[in-house]
Design an enzyme around this catalytic site. Structure first.
Site: not given
Ligand code: UVW
Ligand code: MG
Ligand code: ADP
Length: 402
Positions: A183, A94, A242, A386, A7
């Site tokens: 995810h 991934r 975010r 995962e 990953n």
């Molecule tokens: C798609 C995504 O947000 O992945 P991560 O949670 O690993 O940043």
């Molecule tokens: Mg993660």
């Protein structure tokens, strides 16, 4: 058969080597802060389920050096788990965005790499790093089959009414603008585990993947019917850095009225928002501490985070016309008792009642049932894996392609 799962992130590489079909974890680890001058490698080996931790500090300038350092540990004369990289049959990567092309896993070819590259603008925090991981692994594990497993694949079962936006059709038909969801490997793994735990087929499950990135999925009969992330992994829940759902007019306001460039706005919404923007910290452990000290910003941020999750639970109960289980997973979902308690509070009208003591109980391995006896809906904490899901899918592909 040894499967090595990668990953690859922008400044880190997480990895595991799994022996299949036994599903035995041989080693796992993470290379962090690549390129910063004080990179660290935490490498764990496993014997009879006992974990042994080896930590090393190193000057790792880039991902090639990072993976090379991992190979040195894999083949080390004392703690190594293989003698030569040729003992790795497949490397499972991934890859976050697979667009509409990949509803399944895929052996990496030049054209698959081109497709992953085309999707860089839609997942700028993830796909470039995933791509780099593939290129580096091709050099470091030349004898292995490189396989891509996409976060988006599991969500390809969503009906059109769920994945389309109400914008002119041509943007979907000509430009592929639609919701893809992310995810997926995690949502698939934990929803299957919930089915297994409840010993019931065809159940309705709402899975909350709460990590750095956060998303929620509505899963019916093992298939995703809706999810909170969209074209890219930005919208939906409040995340570490975010913003999740916002009113689009904020973007135009920032650009037109405040003179902030589009690139800066993108950066603000991806890297400076969410819990970080609201509290100055993005790790829930720090935010919980600030809540204990009655920090106003931290308390409000937790309220916003939980309230957003509650609204998605409510809307997915409507989408599924009921729900059998709500599942918490990933770093926050698996560990943060306070966040789980906030999200599950005041949802009794929907049949969701948490047992607070069970929620706080520690030392339980595997699935933890935290629902109150009066709860119509099961509330489960299920550790995601995962990497194991990726290894399983790679193994199946290797077996069918024999
Ligand atoms: C798609 C995504 O947000 O992945 P991560 O949670 O690993 O940043
Ligand atoms: Mg993660
Ligand atoms: N013990 C804990 N208590 C509360 N939150 C935790 C704990 N451990 C990890 N977390 C949260 O989990 C987050 C990481 O989640 P994870 O699923 O590992 O993310 P990612 O895979 O995206 O890196 C951390 O940023 C932190 O907020």
């Amino acid at each position: 058969m040894n499967i090595f799962v990668i990953n690859s992130g922008s400044s880190s590489i997480k990895y595991q080597m799994i022996k299949m079909p036994e599903e035995a974890l041989a080693c796992s680890g993470i290379v962090e802060r690549i390129g910063s001058g004080d990179a660290t490698i935490t490498h764990n080996t496993y014997k009879d389920n006992e974990k042994q931790k080896h930590e090393a500090q190193s000057h790792i300038r880039n991902h090639v050096e990072g993976l090379q350092a991992v190979v040195d540990l894999l083949t080390d004369s004392k703690i190594g788990v293989i003698k030569d990289t040729s003992e790795i049959s497949a490397v499972g990567h991934r890859v976050v965005h697979g667009g509409e092309k990949f509803s399944n896993i895929s052996v990496v070819t030049e054209s698959v790499k081109e497709e992953i590259k085309k999707l860089f603008p839609l997942a700028p925090l993830h796909n470039p790093a995933n791509y780099r991981g593939i290129e580096v692994a091709e050099k470091v594990f030349p004898a292995a089959k490189q396989i891509a497993v996409f976060d988006t694949s599991f969500h390809q079962t969503m009906p059109e009414k769920a994945f389309r936006y109400a914008i002119p059709n041509k943007f979907y038909k000509e430009n592929g603008i639609r919701a893809y969801g992310f995810h997926g490997t995690s949502h698939k793994y934990v929803s299957a585990k919930a089915e297994e735990y409840l010993q019931k087929k065809d159940i309705k499950v709402i899975t909350l993947h709460l990590g750095n990135g956060c998303s929620v999925a509505a899963v019916k009969d093992g298939k995703c019917i809706d999810t909170s992330m969209g074209l890219g992994p930005m919208n939906g829940l409040v995340m570490g850095t975010r913003a999740g759902d916002i009113d689009q007019s904020i973007i135009f306001h920032m650009v037109r009225e405040m003179g902030i460039s589009v690139e800066q706005v993108n950066n603000i919404l991806n890297k400076e928002s969410g819990m970080l923007g609201l509290t100055g910290a993005n790790d829930m452990r720090d935010i919980n501490k600030a809540v204990e000290e009655n920090g106003h910003d931290a308390v409000l941020a937790m309220d916003i985070y939980a309230y957003r999750a509650q609204k998605y639970i409510g809307s997915y109960i409507a989408a599924l016309n009921g729900v059998d289980a709500v599942v918490f997973t990933a770093g926050v979902g698996e560990n943060d008792v306070n966040t789980r308690e906030r999200i599950c509070s005041n949802l009794d009208a929907l049949g969701i009642v948490m047992d607070k003591e069970k929620n706080r109980a520690t030392g339980i391995k595997g699935v933890k049932d935290i629902s109150h006896t009066s709860s119509k809906v099961k509330i489960l904490v299920i550790p995601t894996n995962e990497e194991m899901e990726i290894a399983r899918q790679c193994y199946q592909l290797m077996e069918t392609n024999k």
